[in-house]
Design a protein around this motif. Sequence first.
Motif, PDB file in Angstrom:
ATOM      1  N   VAL A 193       0.738  -1.343  -0.078  1.00  0.00           N
ATOM      2  CA  VAL A 193      -0.080  -0.091  -0.078  1.00  0.00           C
ATOM      3  C   VAL A 193       0.948   1.308  -0.088  1.00  0.00           C
ATOM      4  CG1 VAL A 193      -2.161  -0.864   0.941  1.00  0.00           C
ATOM      5  CG2 VAL A 193      -0.465  -0.097   2.415  1.00  0.00           C
ATOM      6  N   THR A 194       2.000   1.188   0.608  1.00  0.00           N
ATOM      7  CA  THR A 194       2.814   2.342   0.761  1.00  0.00           C
ATOM      8  C   THR A 194       3.654   2.543  -0.547  1.00  0.00           C
ATOM      9  OG1 THR A 194       4.872   3.247   1.609  1.00  0.00           O
ATOM     10  CG2 THR A 194       4.089   1.240   2.296  1.00  0.00           C
TER      11      THR A 194
ATOM     12  N   SER B  95      -5.424   1.360   8.980  1.00  0.00           N
ATOM     13  CA  SER B  95      -4.267   2.445   8.746  1.00  0.00           C
ATOM     14  C   SER B  95      -3.818   2.037   7.200  1.00  0.00           C
ATOM     15  CB  SER B  95      -2.767   1.490   9.588  1.00  0.00           C
ATOM     16  OG  SER B  95      -3.101   1.768  10.533  1.00  0.00           O
ATOM     17  N   TRP B  96      -4.131   0.635   6.488  1.00  0.00           N
ATOM     18  CA  TRP B  96      -3.783   0.607   5.140  1.00  0.00           C
ATOM     19  C   TRP B  96      -4.870   1.462   4.405  1.00  0.00           C
ATOM     20  CZ3 TRP B  96      -4.665  -5.217   6.372  1.00  0.00           C
ATOM     21  CH2 TRP B  96      -3.430  -5.781   6.968  1.00  0.00           C
ATOM     22  N   VAL B  97      -5.973   1.528   4.985  1.00  0.00           N
ATOM     23  CA  VAL B  97      -6.887   2.319   3.902  1.00  0.00           C
ATOM     24  C   VAL B  97      -6.484   3.830   3.879  1.00  0.00           C
ATOM     25  CG1 VAL B  97      -9.505   3.123   3.849  1.00  0.00           C
ATOM     26  CG2 VAL B  97      -8.897   0.673   4.274  1.00  0.00           C
ATOM     27  N   ALA B  98      -6.260   4.274   5.281  1.00  0.00           N
ATOM     28  CA  ALA B  98      -5.701   5.729   5.472  1.00  0.00           C
ATOM     29  C   ALA B  98      -4.434   5.852   4.733  1.00  0.00           C
ATOM     30  CB  ALA B  98      -5.575   5.997   7.083  1.00  0.00           C
ATOM     31  N   THR B  99      -3.746   4.885   4.429  1.00  0.00           N
ATOM     32  CA  THR B  99      -2.491   5.085   3.606  1.00  0.00           C
ATOM     33  C   THR B  99      -2.940   5.226   2.228  1.00  0.00           C
ATOM     34  OG1 THR B  99      -1.203   3.850   4.932  1.00  0.00           O
ATOM     35  CG2 THR B  99      -0.181   3.910   2.931  1.00  0.00           C
ATOM     36  N   VAL B 100      -3.784   4.515   1.537  1.00  0.00           N
ATOM     37  CA  VAL B 100      -4.063   4.548   0.234  1.00  0.00           C
ATOM     38  C   VAL B 100      -4.640   5.976   0.078  1.00  0.00           C
ATOM     39  CG1 VAL B 100      -5.683   3.728  -1.607  1.00  0.00           C
ATOM     40  CG2 VAL B 100      -4.507   2.234  -0.084  1.00  0.00           C
TER      41      VAL B 100
ATOM     42  N   PRO C 222       4.104   7.752   2.695  1.00  0.00           N
ATOM     43  CA  PRO C 222       4.497   6.937   3.879  1.00  0.00           C
ATOM     44  C   PRO C 222       3.304   6.226   4.518  1.00  0.00           C
ATOM     45  CG  PRO C 222       5.465   9.341   3.922  1.00  0.00           C
ATOM     46  CD  PRO C 222       4.519   9.135   2.784  1.00  0.00           C
ATOM     47  N   LEU C 223       3.565   5.106   5.234  1.00  0.00           N
ATOM     48  CA  LEU C 223       2.411   4.266   5.856  1.00  0.00           C
ATOM     49  C   LEU C 223       1.940   5.066   7.084  1.00  0.00           C
ATOM     50  CD1 LEU C 223       1.920   1.271   4.782  1.00  0.00           C
ATOM     51  CD2 LEU C 223       2.534   0.994   7.485  1.00  0.00           C
ATOM     52  N   PHE C 224       0.556   5.013   7.007  1.00  0.00           N
ATOM     53  CA  PHE C 224      -0.385   5.671   8.066  1.00  0.00           C
ATOM     54  C   PHE C 224       0.014   5.002   9.194  1.00  0.00           C
ATOM     55  CE2 PHE C 224      -3.841   6.312  10.663  1.00  0.00           C
ATOM     56  CZ  PHE C 224      -3.930   7.664  10.626  1.00  0.00           C
ATOM     57  N   GLY C 225       0.271   5.179  10.405  1.00  0.00           N
ATOM     58  CA  GLY C 225       0.331   4.517  11.503  1.00  0.00           C
ATOM     59  C   GLY C 225       1.426   3.257  11.695  1.00  0.00           C
ATOM     60  N   TYR C 226       2.628   3.791  11.087  1.00  0.00           N
ATOM     61  CA  TYR C 226       3.763   2.685  11.247  1.00  0.00           C
ATOM     62  C   TYR C 226       3.806   1.927  12.592  1.00  0.00           C
ATOM     63  CZ  TYR C 226       8.400   0.844  11.247  1.00  0.00           C
ATOM     64  OH  TYR C 226       9.627   0.139  11.571  1.00  0.00           O
ATOM     65  N   LYS C 227       3.896   2.755  13.630  1.00  0.00           N
ATOM     66  CA  LYS C 227       4.328   2.105  14.867  1.00  0.00           C
ATOM     67  C   LYS C 227       3.077   1.235  15.357  1.00  0.00           C
ATOM     68  CE  LYS C 227       7.927   4.553  16.933  1.00  0.00           C
ATOM     69  NZ  LYS C 227       8.182   5.426  18.024  1.00  0.00           N
TER      70      LYS C 227
END
Lengths: 244, 552
Positions: free
Chosen positions: B280-281, B343-348, B287-292
């Motif tokens: 997704v990233t 987090s994945w959806v927010a990354t897209v 950048p990935l949303f919510g990496y940690k």
Amino acid sequence: MSHDDHHGVMIPAPGPEFVAHEVAHHFSTPVQEFQAGKLGFWLFLATEILLFGGLFAAYFYFHEVFPETFRVGGQQLDWRLGALNTSVLLLSSWTMAMGVRSAQTSQKSKTMIYLVLTVLGALGFMVIKFIEYSAKNEHGLIVFSELFSGYDEVTGQVAWFKDYHGVMKDVAHGHMFFAIYLTMTAIHGLHVIIGAIAIIYVLYGTSKGRYHAGYYLPVDLAGLYWHLVDLIWIFLFPLLYLVP
Amino acid sequence: MTTNTPAVDVQTTQPKAPRENYLNCTTSFKSWALTLDHKRIGLMYLIGTSLAFLAGGVFALLVRLHLWEPEGMLFSNPTYNQIFTLHGAFMVFLFVIPAIPGSLGNIVMPLMVGAKDVALPKLNLLSFYLWVIGAVMAVAAIVMGGFDTGWTFYAPYSLYTDQAVVTIGLAIFVLGFSSIFTGLNFIVTVHKLRAPGMTWFRMPLFVWAIYATAILQVLATPVLGITVLLVAFERLYNVGIFDPRLGGDPVLFEHFFWFYSHPAVYIMVLPAFGIISELVTVHSRKPLFGYKLIAFSSIAIAIISFLVWGHHMFTSGQSTYAMFAFSFLTFFVAIPTAIKEFSWVATVWKGSVALNSPMLYTLAFLIIFAIGGLTGVILGALNVDLHLHDTYFVVAHFHYVMMGSIALAFFAGLHHWWPKMFGIMYNEFQAKIACALIFIGFNATFLPQFVMGSRGMPRRYATYVPEYADYHKASTIGAMILGTGVALMVFYLVASLFIRKKAKQNQWGGVTLDWMCPTPPPHLNFDEEPQVVHEVYDYTTLDYETLQRDCD
Ligand SMILES: [Cu+2]
């Protein structure tokens, strides 16, 4: 390069009788190699403990369900032979530890002597175990010749459990204790044999001069494995022989 | 080191000659069979597990074809039992568990942390050969008369049936150790072989996922090992632990089995999560949303997964209090899982999304996994599960996770790293068609199963009452579409190896270390040891020249 500087012992430099160790291509330093091997082996030991964990869980469960069977069954084992075996293993753990120490300090002949003593300990353990198994065989508690002969639908008994003297006739499912005893001690015995083979392997390497203060990882790992074998027995002995 | 030097010389004197890489640096059979290179071992895993997947897929199609008619079309009832058992056992033990860690994990993870290899290369090779031995034993069990216990080997039936249970049990024991050694190797690699500057929070999320998986592999699999071993012992010398005739307890088997097999669900799905996090990233170039959050949720899932096994046994005879606790804890798994999905959806969201075929597979995953995850929450609810237990609803739920999510994530990762692994590209157009076929076929197969399951169709039956015929027909047609899609995928992937259309040095614009080394990677991965100075997924560091340049 030694990994043992912080112990404050004098470590003789590897002399001409030793082979210099080359770090594997994908490691940058010998320390990294040493730590990777150690960490991997500790994880492996954890899986071994979990493997036995399933057997211990079964033991505790059926000890709860058939307390009488386990009480009377435990009395059929000779605690003196069990205690003797415990001492043999404890002693061999000590000789193993001394063997590792000698390898760390590049004392080749001392390492050899201690490793040979450890292998003798393993051998002694197996001999005593064999004596115990023979006694069970004689009393019909584990008839090894009929081990794989199955189950009799009519009498409701397993073929390998004959109980010639009727010691278990008053308790429910008398064979259960001996089934668990045999399974646990046989798998443990297999580990003793594997451990002995590992020690013989490092014994051979020692004779070739491969291990010294700069590189003793295999001796160290064989030692860890041997201590695990010892540790598992330290739990098996009281549970099988002593717990009422 | 020495292997790299001549390659540079060749390149400067004869510019046309291909650069030396892990595929062409040595060519003898022995150099492959005894290789210690993680990339070659990964490729061998890829071939092996793909073959197992295709075999399992054929069994699945046979099952679906048989169920076209209420009375069953192809097999006798005992044969049907064997076929669905083979489908389950092959898919779970030979494909889903080993596939992603063994193939993509092996190839990509050491690249991502900037290592020359995994920490214990010989153990890695041993893992692969243990897998091969396990696979051979599984095939031997078929030859010896097959097995009909279902992939779960429930006692007491597995103790009494006159089939090759001992052989397949020992096969699973061996496969278990293959999996344990892979996990152990990866834990040590992540701890000890990270490149300078590669801190824990600069690790790509695929590495985090593989790491969490590895912990589960090491901690859960030994329990399965001893369980199948005890089943084999029961059959060999009547231990009696699981055999009610001898005072044993079959429910104890279920506890042992699910103590492994619930965490095993996460052994299977966490690597899939890792692939999706990467894709997704990269394909949104953001950048990935919510990496940690994603990193920690993997660890949280790994921990919680050890506490929920009883939700498979709500009808097996547990205490009411235990069931209450297991149901309650099961809901907890939904929290870290949902964190990932959001987090994945927010990354897209508002990313610069490129609809490349790996991204299409990823989007298909996001939709299917939402359904698979939510139906899992439904099944975790104690009262609902009592109704739905052992129906097609359960079958549909775990296929949405196992096939729809994990296999699709595996396909996504395969398409994503294919140009990296081989330096060649497949036909993108055909890839998109295949992805659409797989997505449509999958949903057509399993949506009807939710409906018929909620209406009471029991799983594993060889025949059924005619009321369910329409659902079964729809499901079978869906399976055919799905099968066509997979066949097309296999075709164009294999074809790409012969057409050899060159991939770009950095095909998709990734900024993790796996895209920083040459494509395909040389034997020792990096020409010089990488120094990590940037945070992970920092797309400002992207070198656009590498997106244009053909790979070596
Ligand atoms: Cu579960």
